[in-house]
Enzyme design. Structure first.
Site, PDB file in Angstrom:
ATOM      1  N   ARG A 129      -7.712  -9.988   2.492  1.00 52.14           N
ATOM      2  CA  ARG A 129      -6.907  -8.910   3.074  1.00 52.14           C
ATOM      3  C   ARG A 129      -7.923  -8.009   3.741  1.00 52.14           C
ATOM      4  O   ARG A 129      -8.778  -7.423   3.083  1.00 52.14           O
ATOM      5  CB  ARG A 129      -6.125  -8.173   1.980  1.00 52.14           C
ATOM      6  CG  ARG A 129      -5.510  -6.828   2.399  1.00 52.14           C
ATOM      7  CD  ARG A 129      -4.470  -7.002   3.488  1.00 52.14           C
ATOM      8  NE  ARG A 129      -3.715  -5.760   3.750  1.00 52.14           N
ATOM      9  CZ  ARG A 129      -4.061  -4.857   4.675  1.00 52.14           C
ATOM     10  NH1 ARG A 129      -5.145  -5.025   5.411  1.00 52.14           N
ATOM     11  NH2 ARG A 129      -3.311  -3.784   4.847  1.00 52.14           N
ATOM     12  N   HIS A 132      -9.645  -2.166   5.022  1.00 51.87           N
ATOM     13  CA  HIS A 132      -8.691  -1.178   5.549  1.00 51.87           C
ATOM     14  C   HIS A 132      -8.559  -0.006   4.579  1.00 51.87           C
ATOM     15  O   HIS A 132      -9.097  -0.029   3.471  1.00 51.87           O
ATOM     16  CB  HIS A 132      -7.317  -1.827   5.742  1.00 51.87           C
ATOM     17  CG  HIS A 132      -6.619  -2.089   4.428  1.00 51.87           C
ATOM     18  ND1 HIS A 132      -6.976  -3.124   3.595  1.00 51.87           N
ATOM     19  CD2 HIS A 132      -5.610  -1.433   3.775  1.00 51.87           C
ATOM     20  CE1 HIS A 132      -6.218  -3.115   2.506  1.00 51.87           C
ATOM     21  NE2 HIS A 132      -5.390  -2.087   2.585  1.00 51.87           N
ATOM     22  N   HIS A 134      -5.401   3.468   3.907  1.00 49.94           N
ATOM     23  CA  HIS A 134      -4.110   4.036   4.327  1.00 49.94           C
ATOM     24  C   HIS A 134      -3.946   5.409   3.696  1.00 49.94           C
ATOM     25  O   HIS A 134      -4.737   5.797   2.831  1.00 49.94           O
ATOM     26  CB  HIS A 134      -2.938   3.122   3.950  1.00 49.94           C
ATOM     27  CG  HIS A 134      -3.212   2.262   2.754  1.00 49.94           C
ATOM     28  ND1 HIS A 134      -3.247   2.768   1.487  1.00 49.94           N
ATOM     29  CD2 HIS A 134      -3.519   0.942   2.652  1.00 49.94           C
ATOM     30  CE1 HIS A 134      -3.545   1.792   0.639  1.00 49.94           C
ATOM     31  NE2 HIS A 134      -3.724   0.668   1.313  1.00 49.94           N
ATOM     32  N   GLU A 138      -2.635   3.305  -3.528  1.00 47.25           N
ATOM     33  CA  GLU A 138      -2.231   1.902  -3.770  1.00 47.25           C
ATOM     34  C   GLU A 138      -2.504   1.493  -5.210  1.00 47.25           C
ATOM     35  O   GLU A 138      -3.640   1.497  -5.664  1.00 47.25           O
ATOM     36  CB  GLU A 138      -3.004   0.989  -2.813  1.00 47.25           C
ATOM     37  CG  GLU A 138      -2.862  -0.506  -3.110  1.00 47.25           C
ATOM     38  CD  GLU A 138      -3.660  -1.382  -2.135  1.00 47.25           C
ATOM     39  OE1 GLU A 138      -3.670  -1.075  -0.926  1.00 47.25           O
ATOM     40  OE2 GLU A 138      -4.280  -2.355  -2.590  1.00 47.25           O
ATOM     41  N   HIS A 177     -10.877  -0.196   1.237  1.00 44.37           N
ATOM     42  CA  HIS A 177     -10.968  -1.281   0.241  1.00 44.37           C
ATOM     43  C   HIS A 177     -10.742  -2.644   0.874  1.00 44.37           C
ATOM     44  O   HIS A 177     -10.335  -2.752   2.030  1.00 44.37           O
ATOM     45  CB  HIS A 177      -9.967  -1.024  -0.889  1.00 44.37           C
ATOM     46  CG  HIS A 177      -8.563  -0.767  -0.418  1.00 44.37           C
ATOM     47  ND1 HIS A 177      -8.158   0.463   0.044  1.00 44.37           N
ATOM     48  CD2 HIS A 177      -7.487  -1.567  -0.325  1.00 44.37           C
ATOM     49  CE1 HIS A 177      -6.884   0.408   0.384  1.00 44.37           C
ATOM     50  NE2 HIS A 177      -6.446  -0.817   0.185  1.00 44.37           N
ATOM     51  N   GLU A 199       3.110  -1.612   5.048  1.00 42.38           N
ATOM     52  CA  GLU A 199       1.914  -2.436   4.888  1.00 42.38           C
ATOM     53  C   GLU A 199       1.414  -2.931   6.251  1.00 42.38           C
ATOM     54  O   GLU A 199       0.253  -3.290   6.405  1.00 42.38           O
ATOM     55  CB  GLU A 199       2.263  -3.609   3.967  1.00 42.38           C
ATOM     56  CG  GLU A 199       1.275  -4.746   3.893  1.00 42.38           C
ATOM     57  CD  GLU A 199      -0.079  -4.344   3.308  1.00 42.38           C
ATOM     58  OE1 GLU A 199      -0.189  -3.269   2.708  1.00 42.38           O
ATOM     59  OE2 GLU A 199      -1.036  -5.137   3.475  1.00 42.38           O
TER      60      GLU A 199
HETATM   61 MN    MN Z   1      -4.415  -1.406   0.835  1.00 39.73          MN
END
Ligand code: MN
Ligand code: MN
Length: 421
Positions: A129, A132, A134, A138, A177, A199
């Site tokens: 993943r 990134h 946000h 999370e 992360h 997401e």
């Molecule tokens: Mn995330």
């Protein structure tokens, strides 16, 4: 709204005779609930209001009706127009990438989901993943397989950890992360402390650097601008990466003079002793008292044996956002004003129970029911029917319910969590 025969609650008289019948059964909680699941009801107290099994000569979707018997043939005690409190991940749009996929349930899908949004993600072997961050915090629960997670906080504390099924992580909003699957791939649930989170709209490193003037990026990375031509023009999101290096090597690289984070980003939830260990199952509660960094998500993991009931209770501090991991069950929510609704749940479903609304969850399958409860809060809190009633004068309760006071005198004062099977 004018009451109609369909939305009217049971009459007072029928409620009282029903309460008396329940009192004759097992103390307080289970017999009224141990009724109708997939099979037709077997006694008068398990019928819907009309006291008949509805017929459907022109079935529109018999498979769904069969999966959700409490909707088509609701128990007698249901009444009124109660907002839908479930949404299955199976209905979510799945973003499928070369090395995995992700689907989400947000306030846009489930109106009650305003505190929390959830994402179910799969990473194929060595799937990454993309790096990134946000705005939302999370919280995550590892469902299957193993992954390596990295994070760096604003004081320069860096963390690299390997997580396995039953482990949690929490990345506060703004903390960058990554998540990287090992050779076996993995699947996990992400929970964000904002129901409107998406997401598919996070700050991805490729997307960001592609949208920054190249001379600025080149100066930061101390390279010639030409070297930046290889940065993908479109984000990678989920893609196949290189095999994992040793954890020690990654940790050595991460460690700066600041040392490791003072508060760990991960927590081994399923390795802790259950807070409630009953014949009917277990409950493990993890909030910021144990998992200090998780200041905006408190949680509980519940396992119910077949037929077991997570007792009638409510949460005074926050809405409950649920994810069903395994098995099947049903729950009834009472919203006040003579309104209540029962819905059936299966693995992969999301449920939302609003703050302070009383509910129970019953395992209606023949295997264990496993689910998570999440709250946008730094602490977990609940209150149960029995906890309340057992502290009152038996006569005071008996005066209300027109039952023999000795029933209440014998109720244990300790919170059950899960009722005896
Ligand atoms: Mn995330
Ligand atoms: Mn609950």
């Amino acid at each position: 709204m004018e009451p109609t025969p369909q939305t009217e609650g049971p009459s007072r008289r029928s409620v009282l005779s029903r309460a008396a019948a329940v009192a004759a059964g097992t103390a307080f909680a289970s017999s009224a609930l141990a009724q109708q699941s997939a099979s037709p009801p077997s006694d008068a107290h398990s019928q819907n209001e009309a006291n008949k099994t509805p017929t459907d000569p022109f079935p529109k979707n018999p498979e769904l009706d069969q999966m959700f018997p409490s909707s088509f043939n609701p128990p007698y005690s249901d009444a009124g127009d109660v907002t839908t409190f479930k949404y299955p991940f199976s209905l979510g749009h799945n973003r499928v990438e070369s090395a995995g996929w992700a689907r989400q349930v947000t306030a846009r899908d489930l109106v009650l989901s305003k505190d929390i949004a959830g994402v179910n993600m799969r990473l194929e072997p060595f799937g990454i993943r993309e790096l990134h961050w946000h705005v939302a915090g999370e919280w995550a629960f590892m469902l299957q397989g193993n992954a390596r997670v990295t994070a760096v906080d604003s004081d320069g504390h860096a963390s690299v950890d390997d997580v396995s099924p039953g482990d949690l992580w929490f990345f506060p909003g703004g903390v960058p992360h990554s998540i990287q699957a090992d050779a076996g791939g993995c699947e996990f649930l992400l929970v964000f402390d904002d129901g409107n989170f998406s997401e598919f709209n996070t700050f991805l490193i490729t997307d960001w650097l592609h949208h920054t003037p190249p001379e600025v990026v080149a100066k930061h990375l101390d390279v010639d601008e030409k070297a930046l031509k290889s940065i993908p023009p479109k984000d990678l999101y989920i893609f196949t990466g290189s095999p994992l290096q040793s954890l020690d090597a990654d940790r050595k690289r991460a460690l700066g003079p600041e040392g490791p984070p003072k508060i760990p980003f991960i927590f081994h939830m399923m390795q802790q002793k259950p807070d409630f260990d009953r014949k009917g199952g277990q409950i493990r509660i993890v909030d910021s008292k144990k998992f200090n960094i998780s200041t905006s998500v408190a949680s509980a993991h519940v396992r119910l044996r077949p037929g077991a009931i997570r007792e009638l209770h409510w949460h005074p501090n926050a809405d409950e956002w649920q994810f069903f991991i395994k098995g099947r069950g049903r729950q009834t929510v009472f919203t006040g004003g003579a309104k209540a609704r029962t819905m059936d749940f299966h693995a992969g479903d999301v449920g939302v129970i609003q703050r302070s609304l009383p509910h129970y969850i019953q395992n209606t399958g023949d295997a264990d029911l496993e689910f998570l409860e999440m709250f946008k809060s730094d602490f977990y809190q609940d209150l149960s029917l029995n906890q309340w009633v057992s502290r009152l004068s038996p006569q005071l309760v008996a005066d209300h319910l027109k039952m023999d006071g000795s029933v209440f005198a014998n109720l244990p004062k300790e919170k059950a969590g899960i009722l005896p099977v």
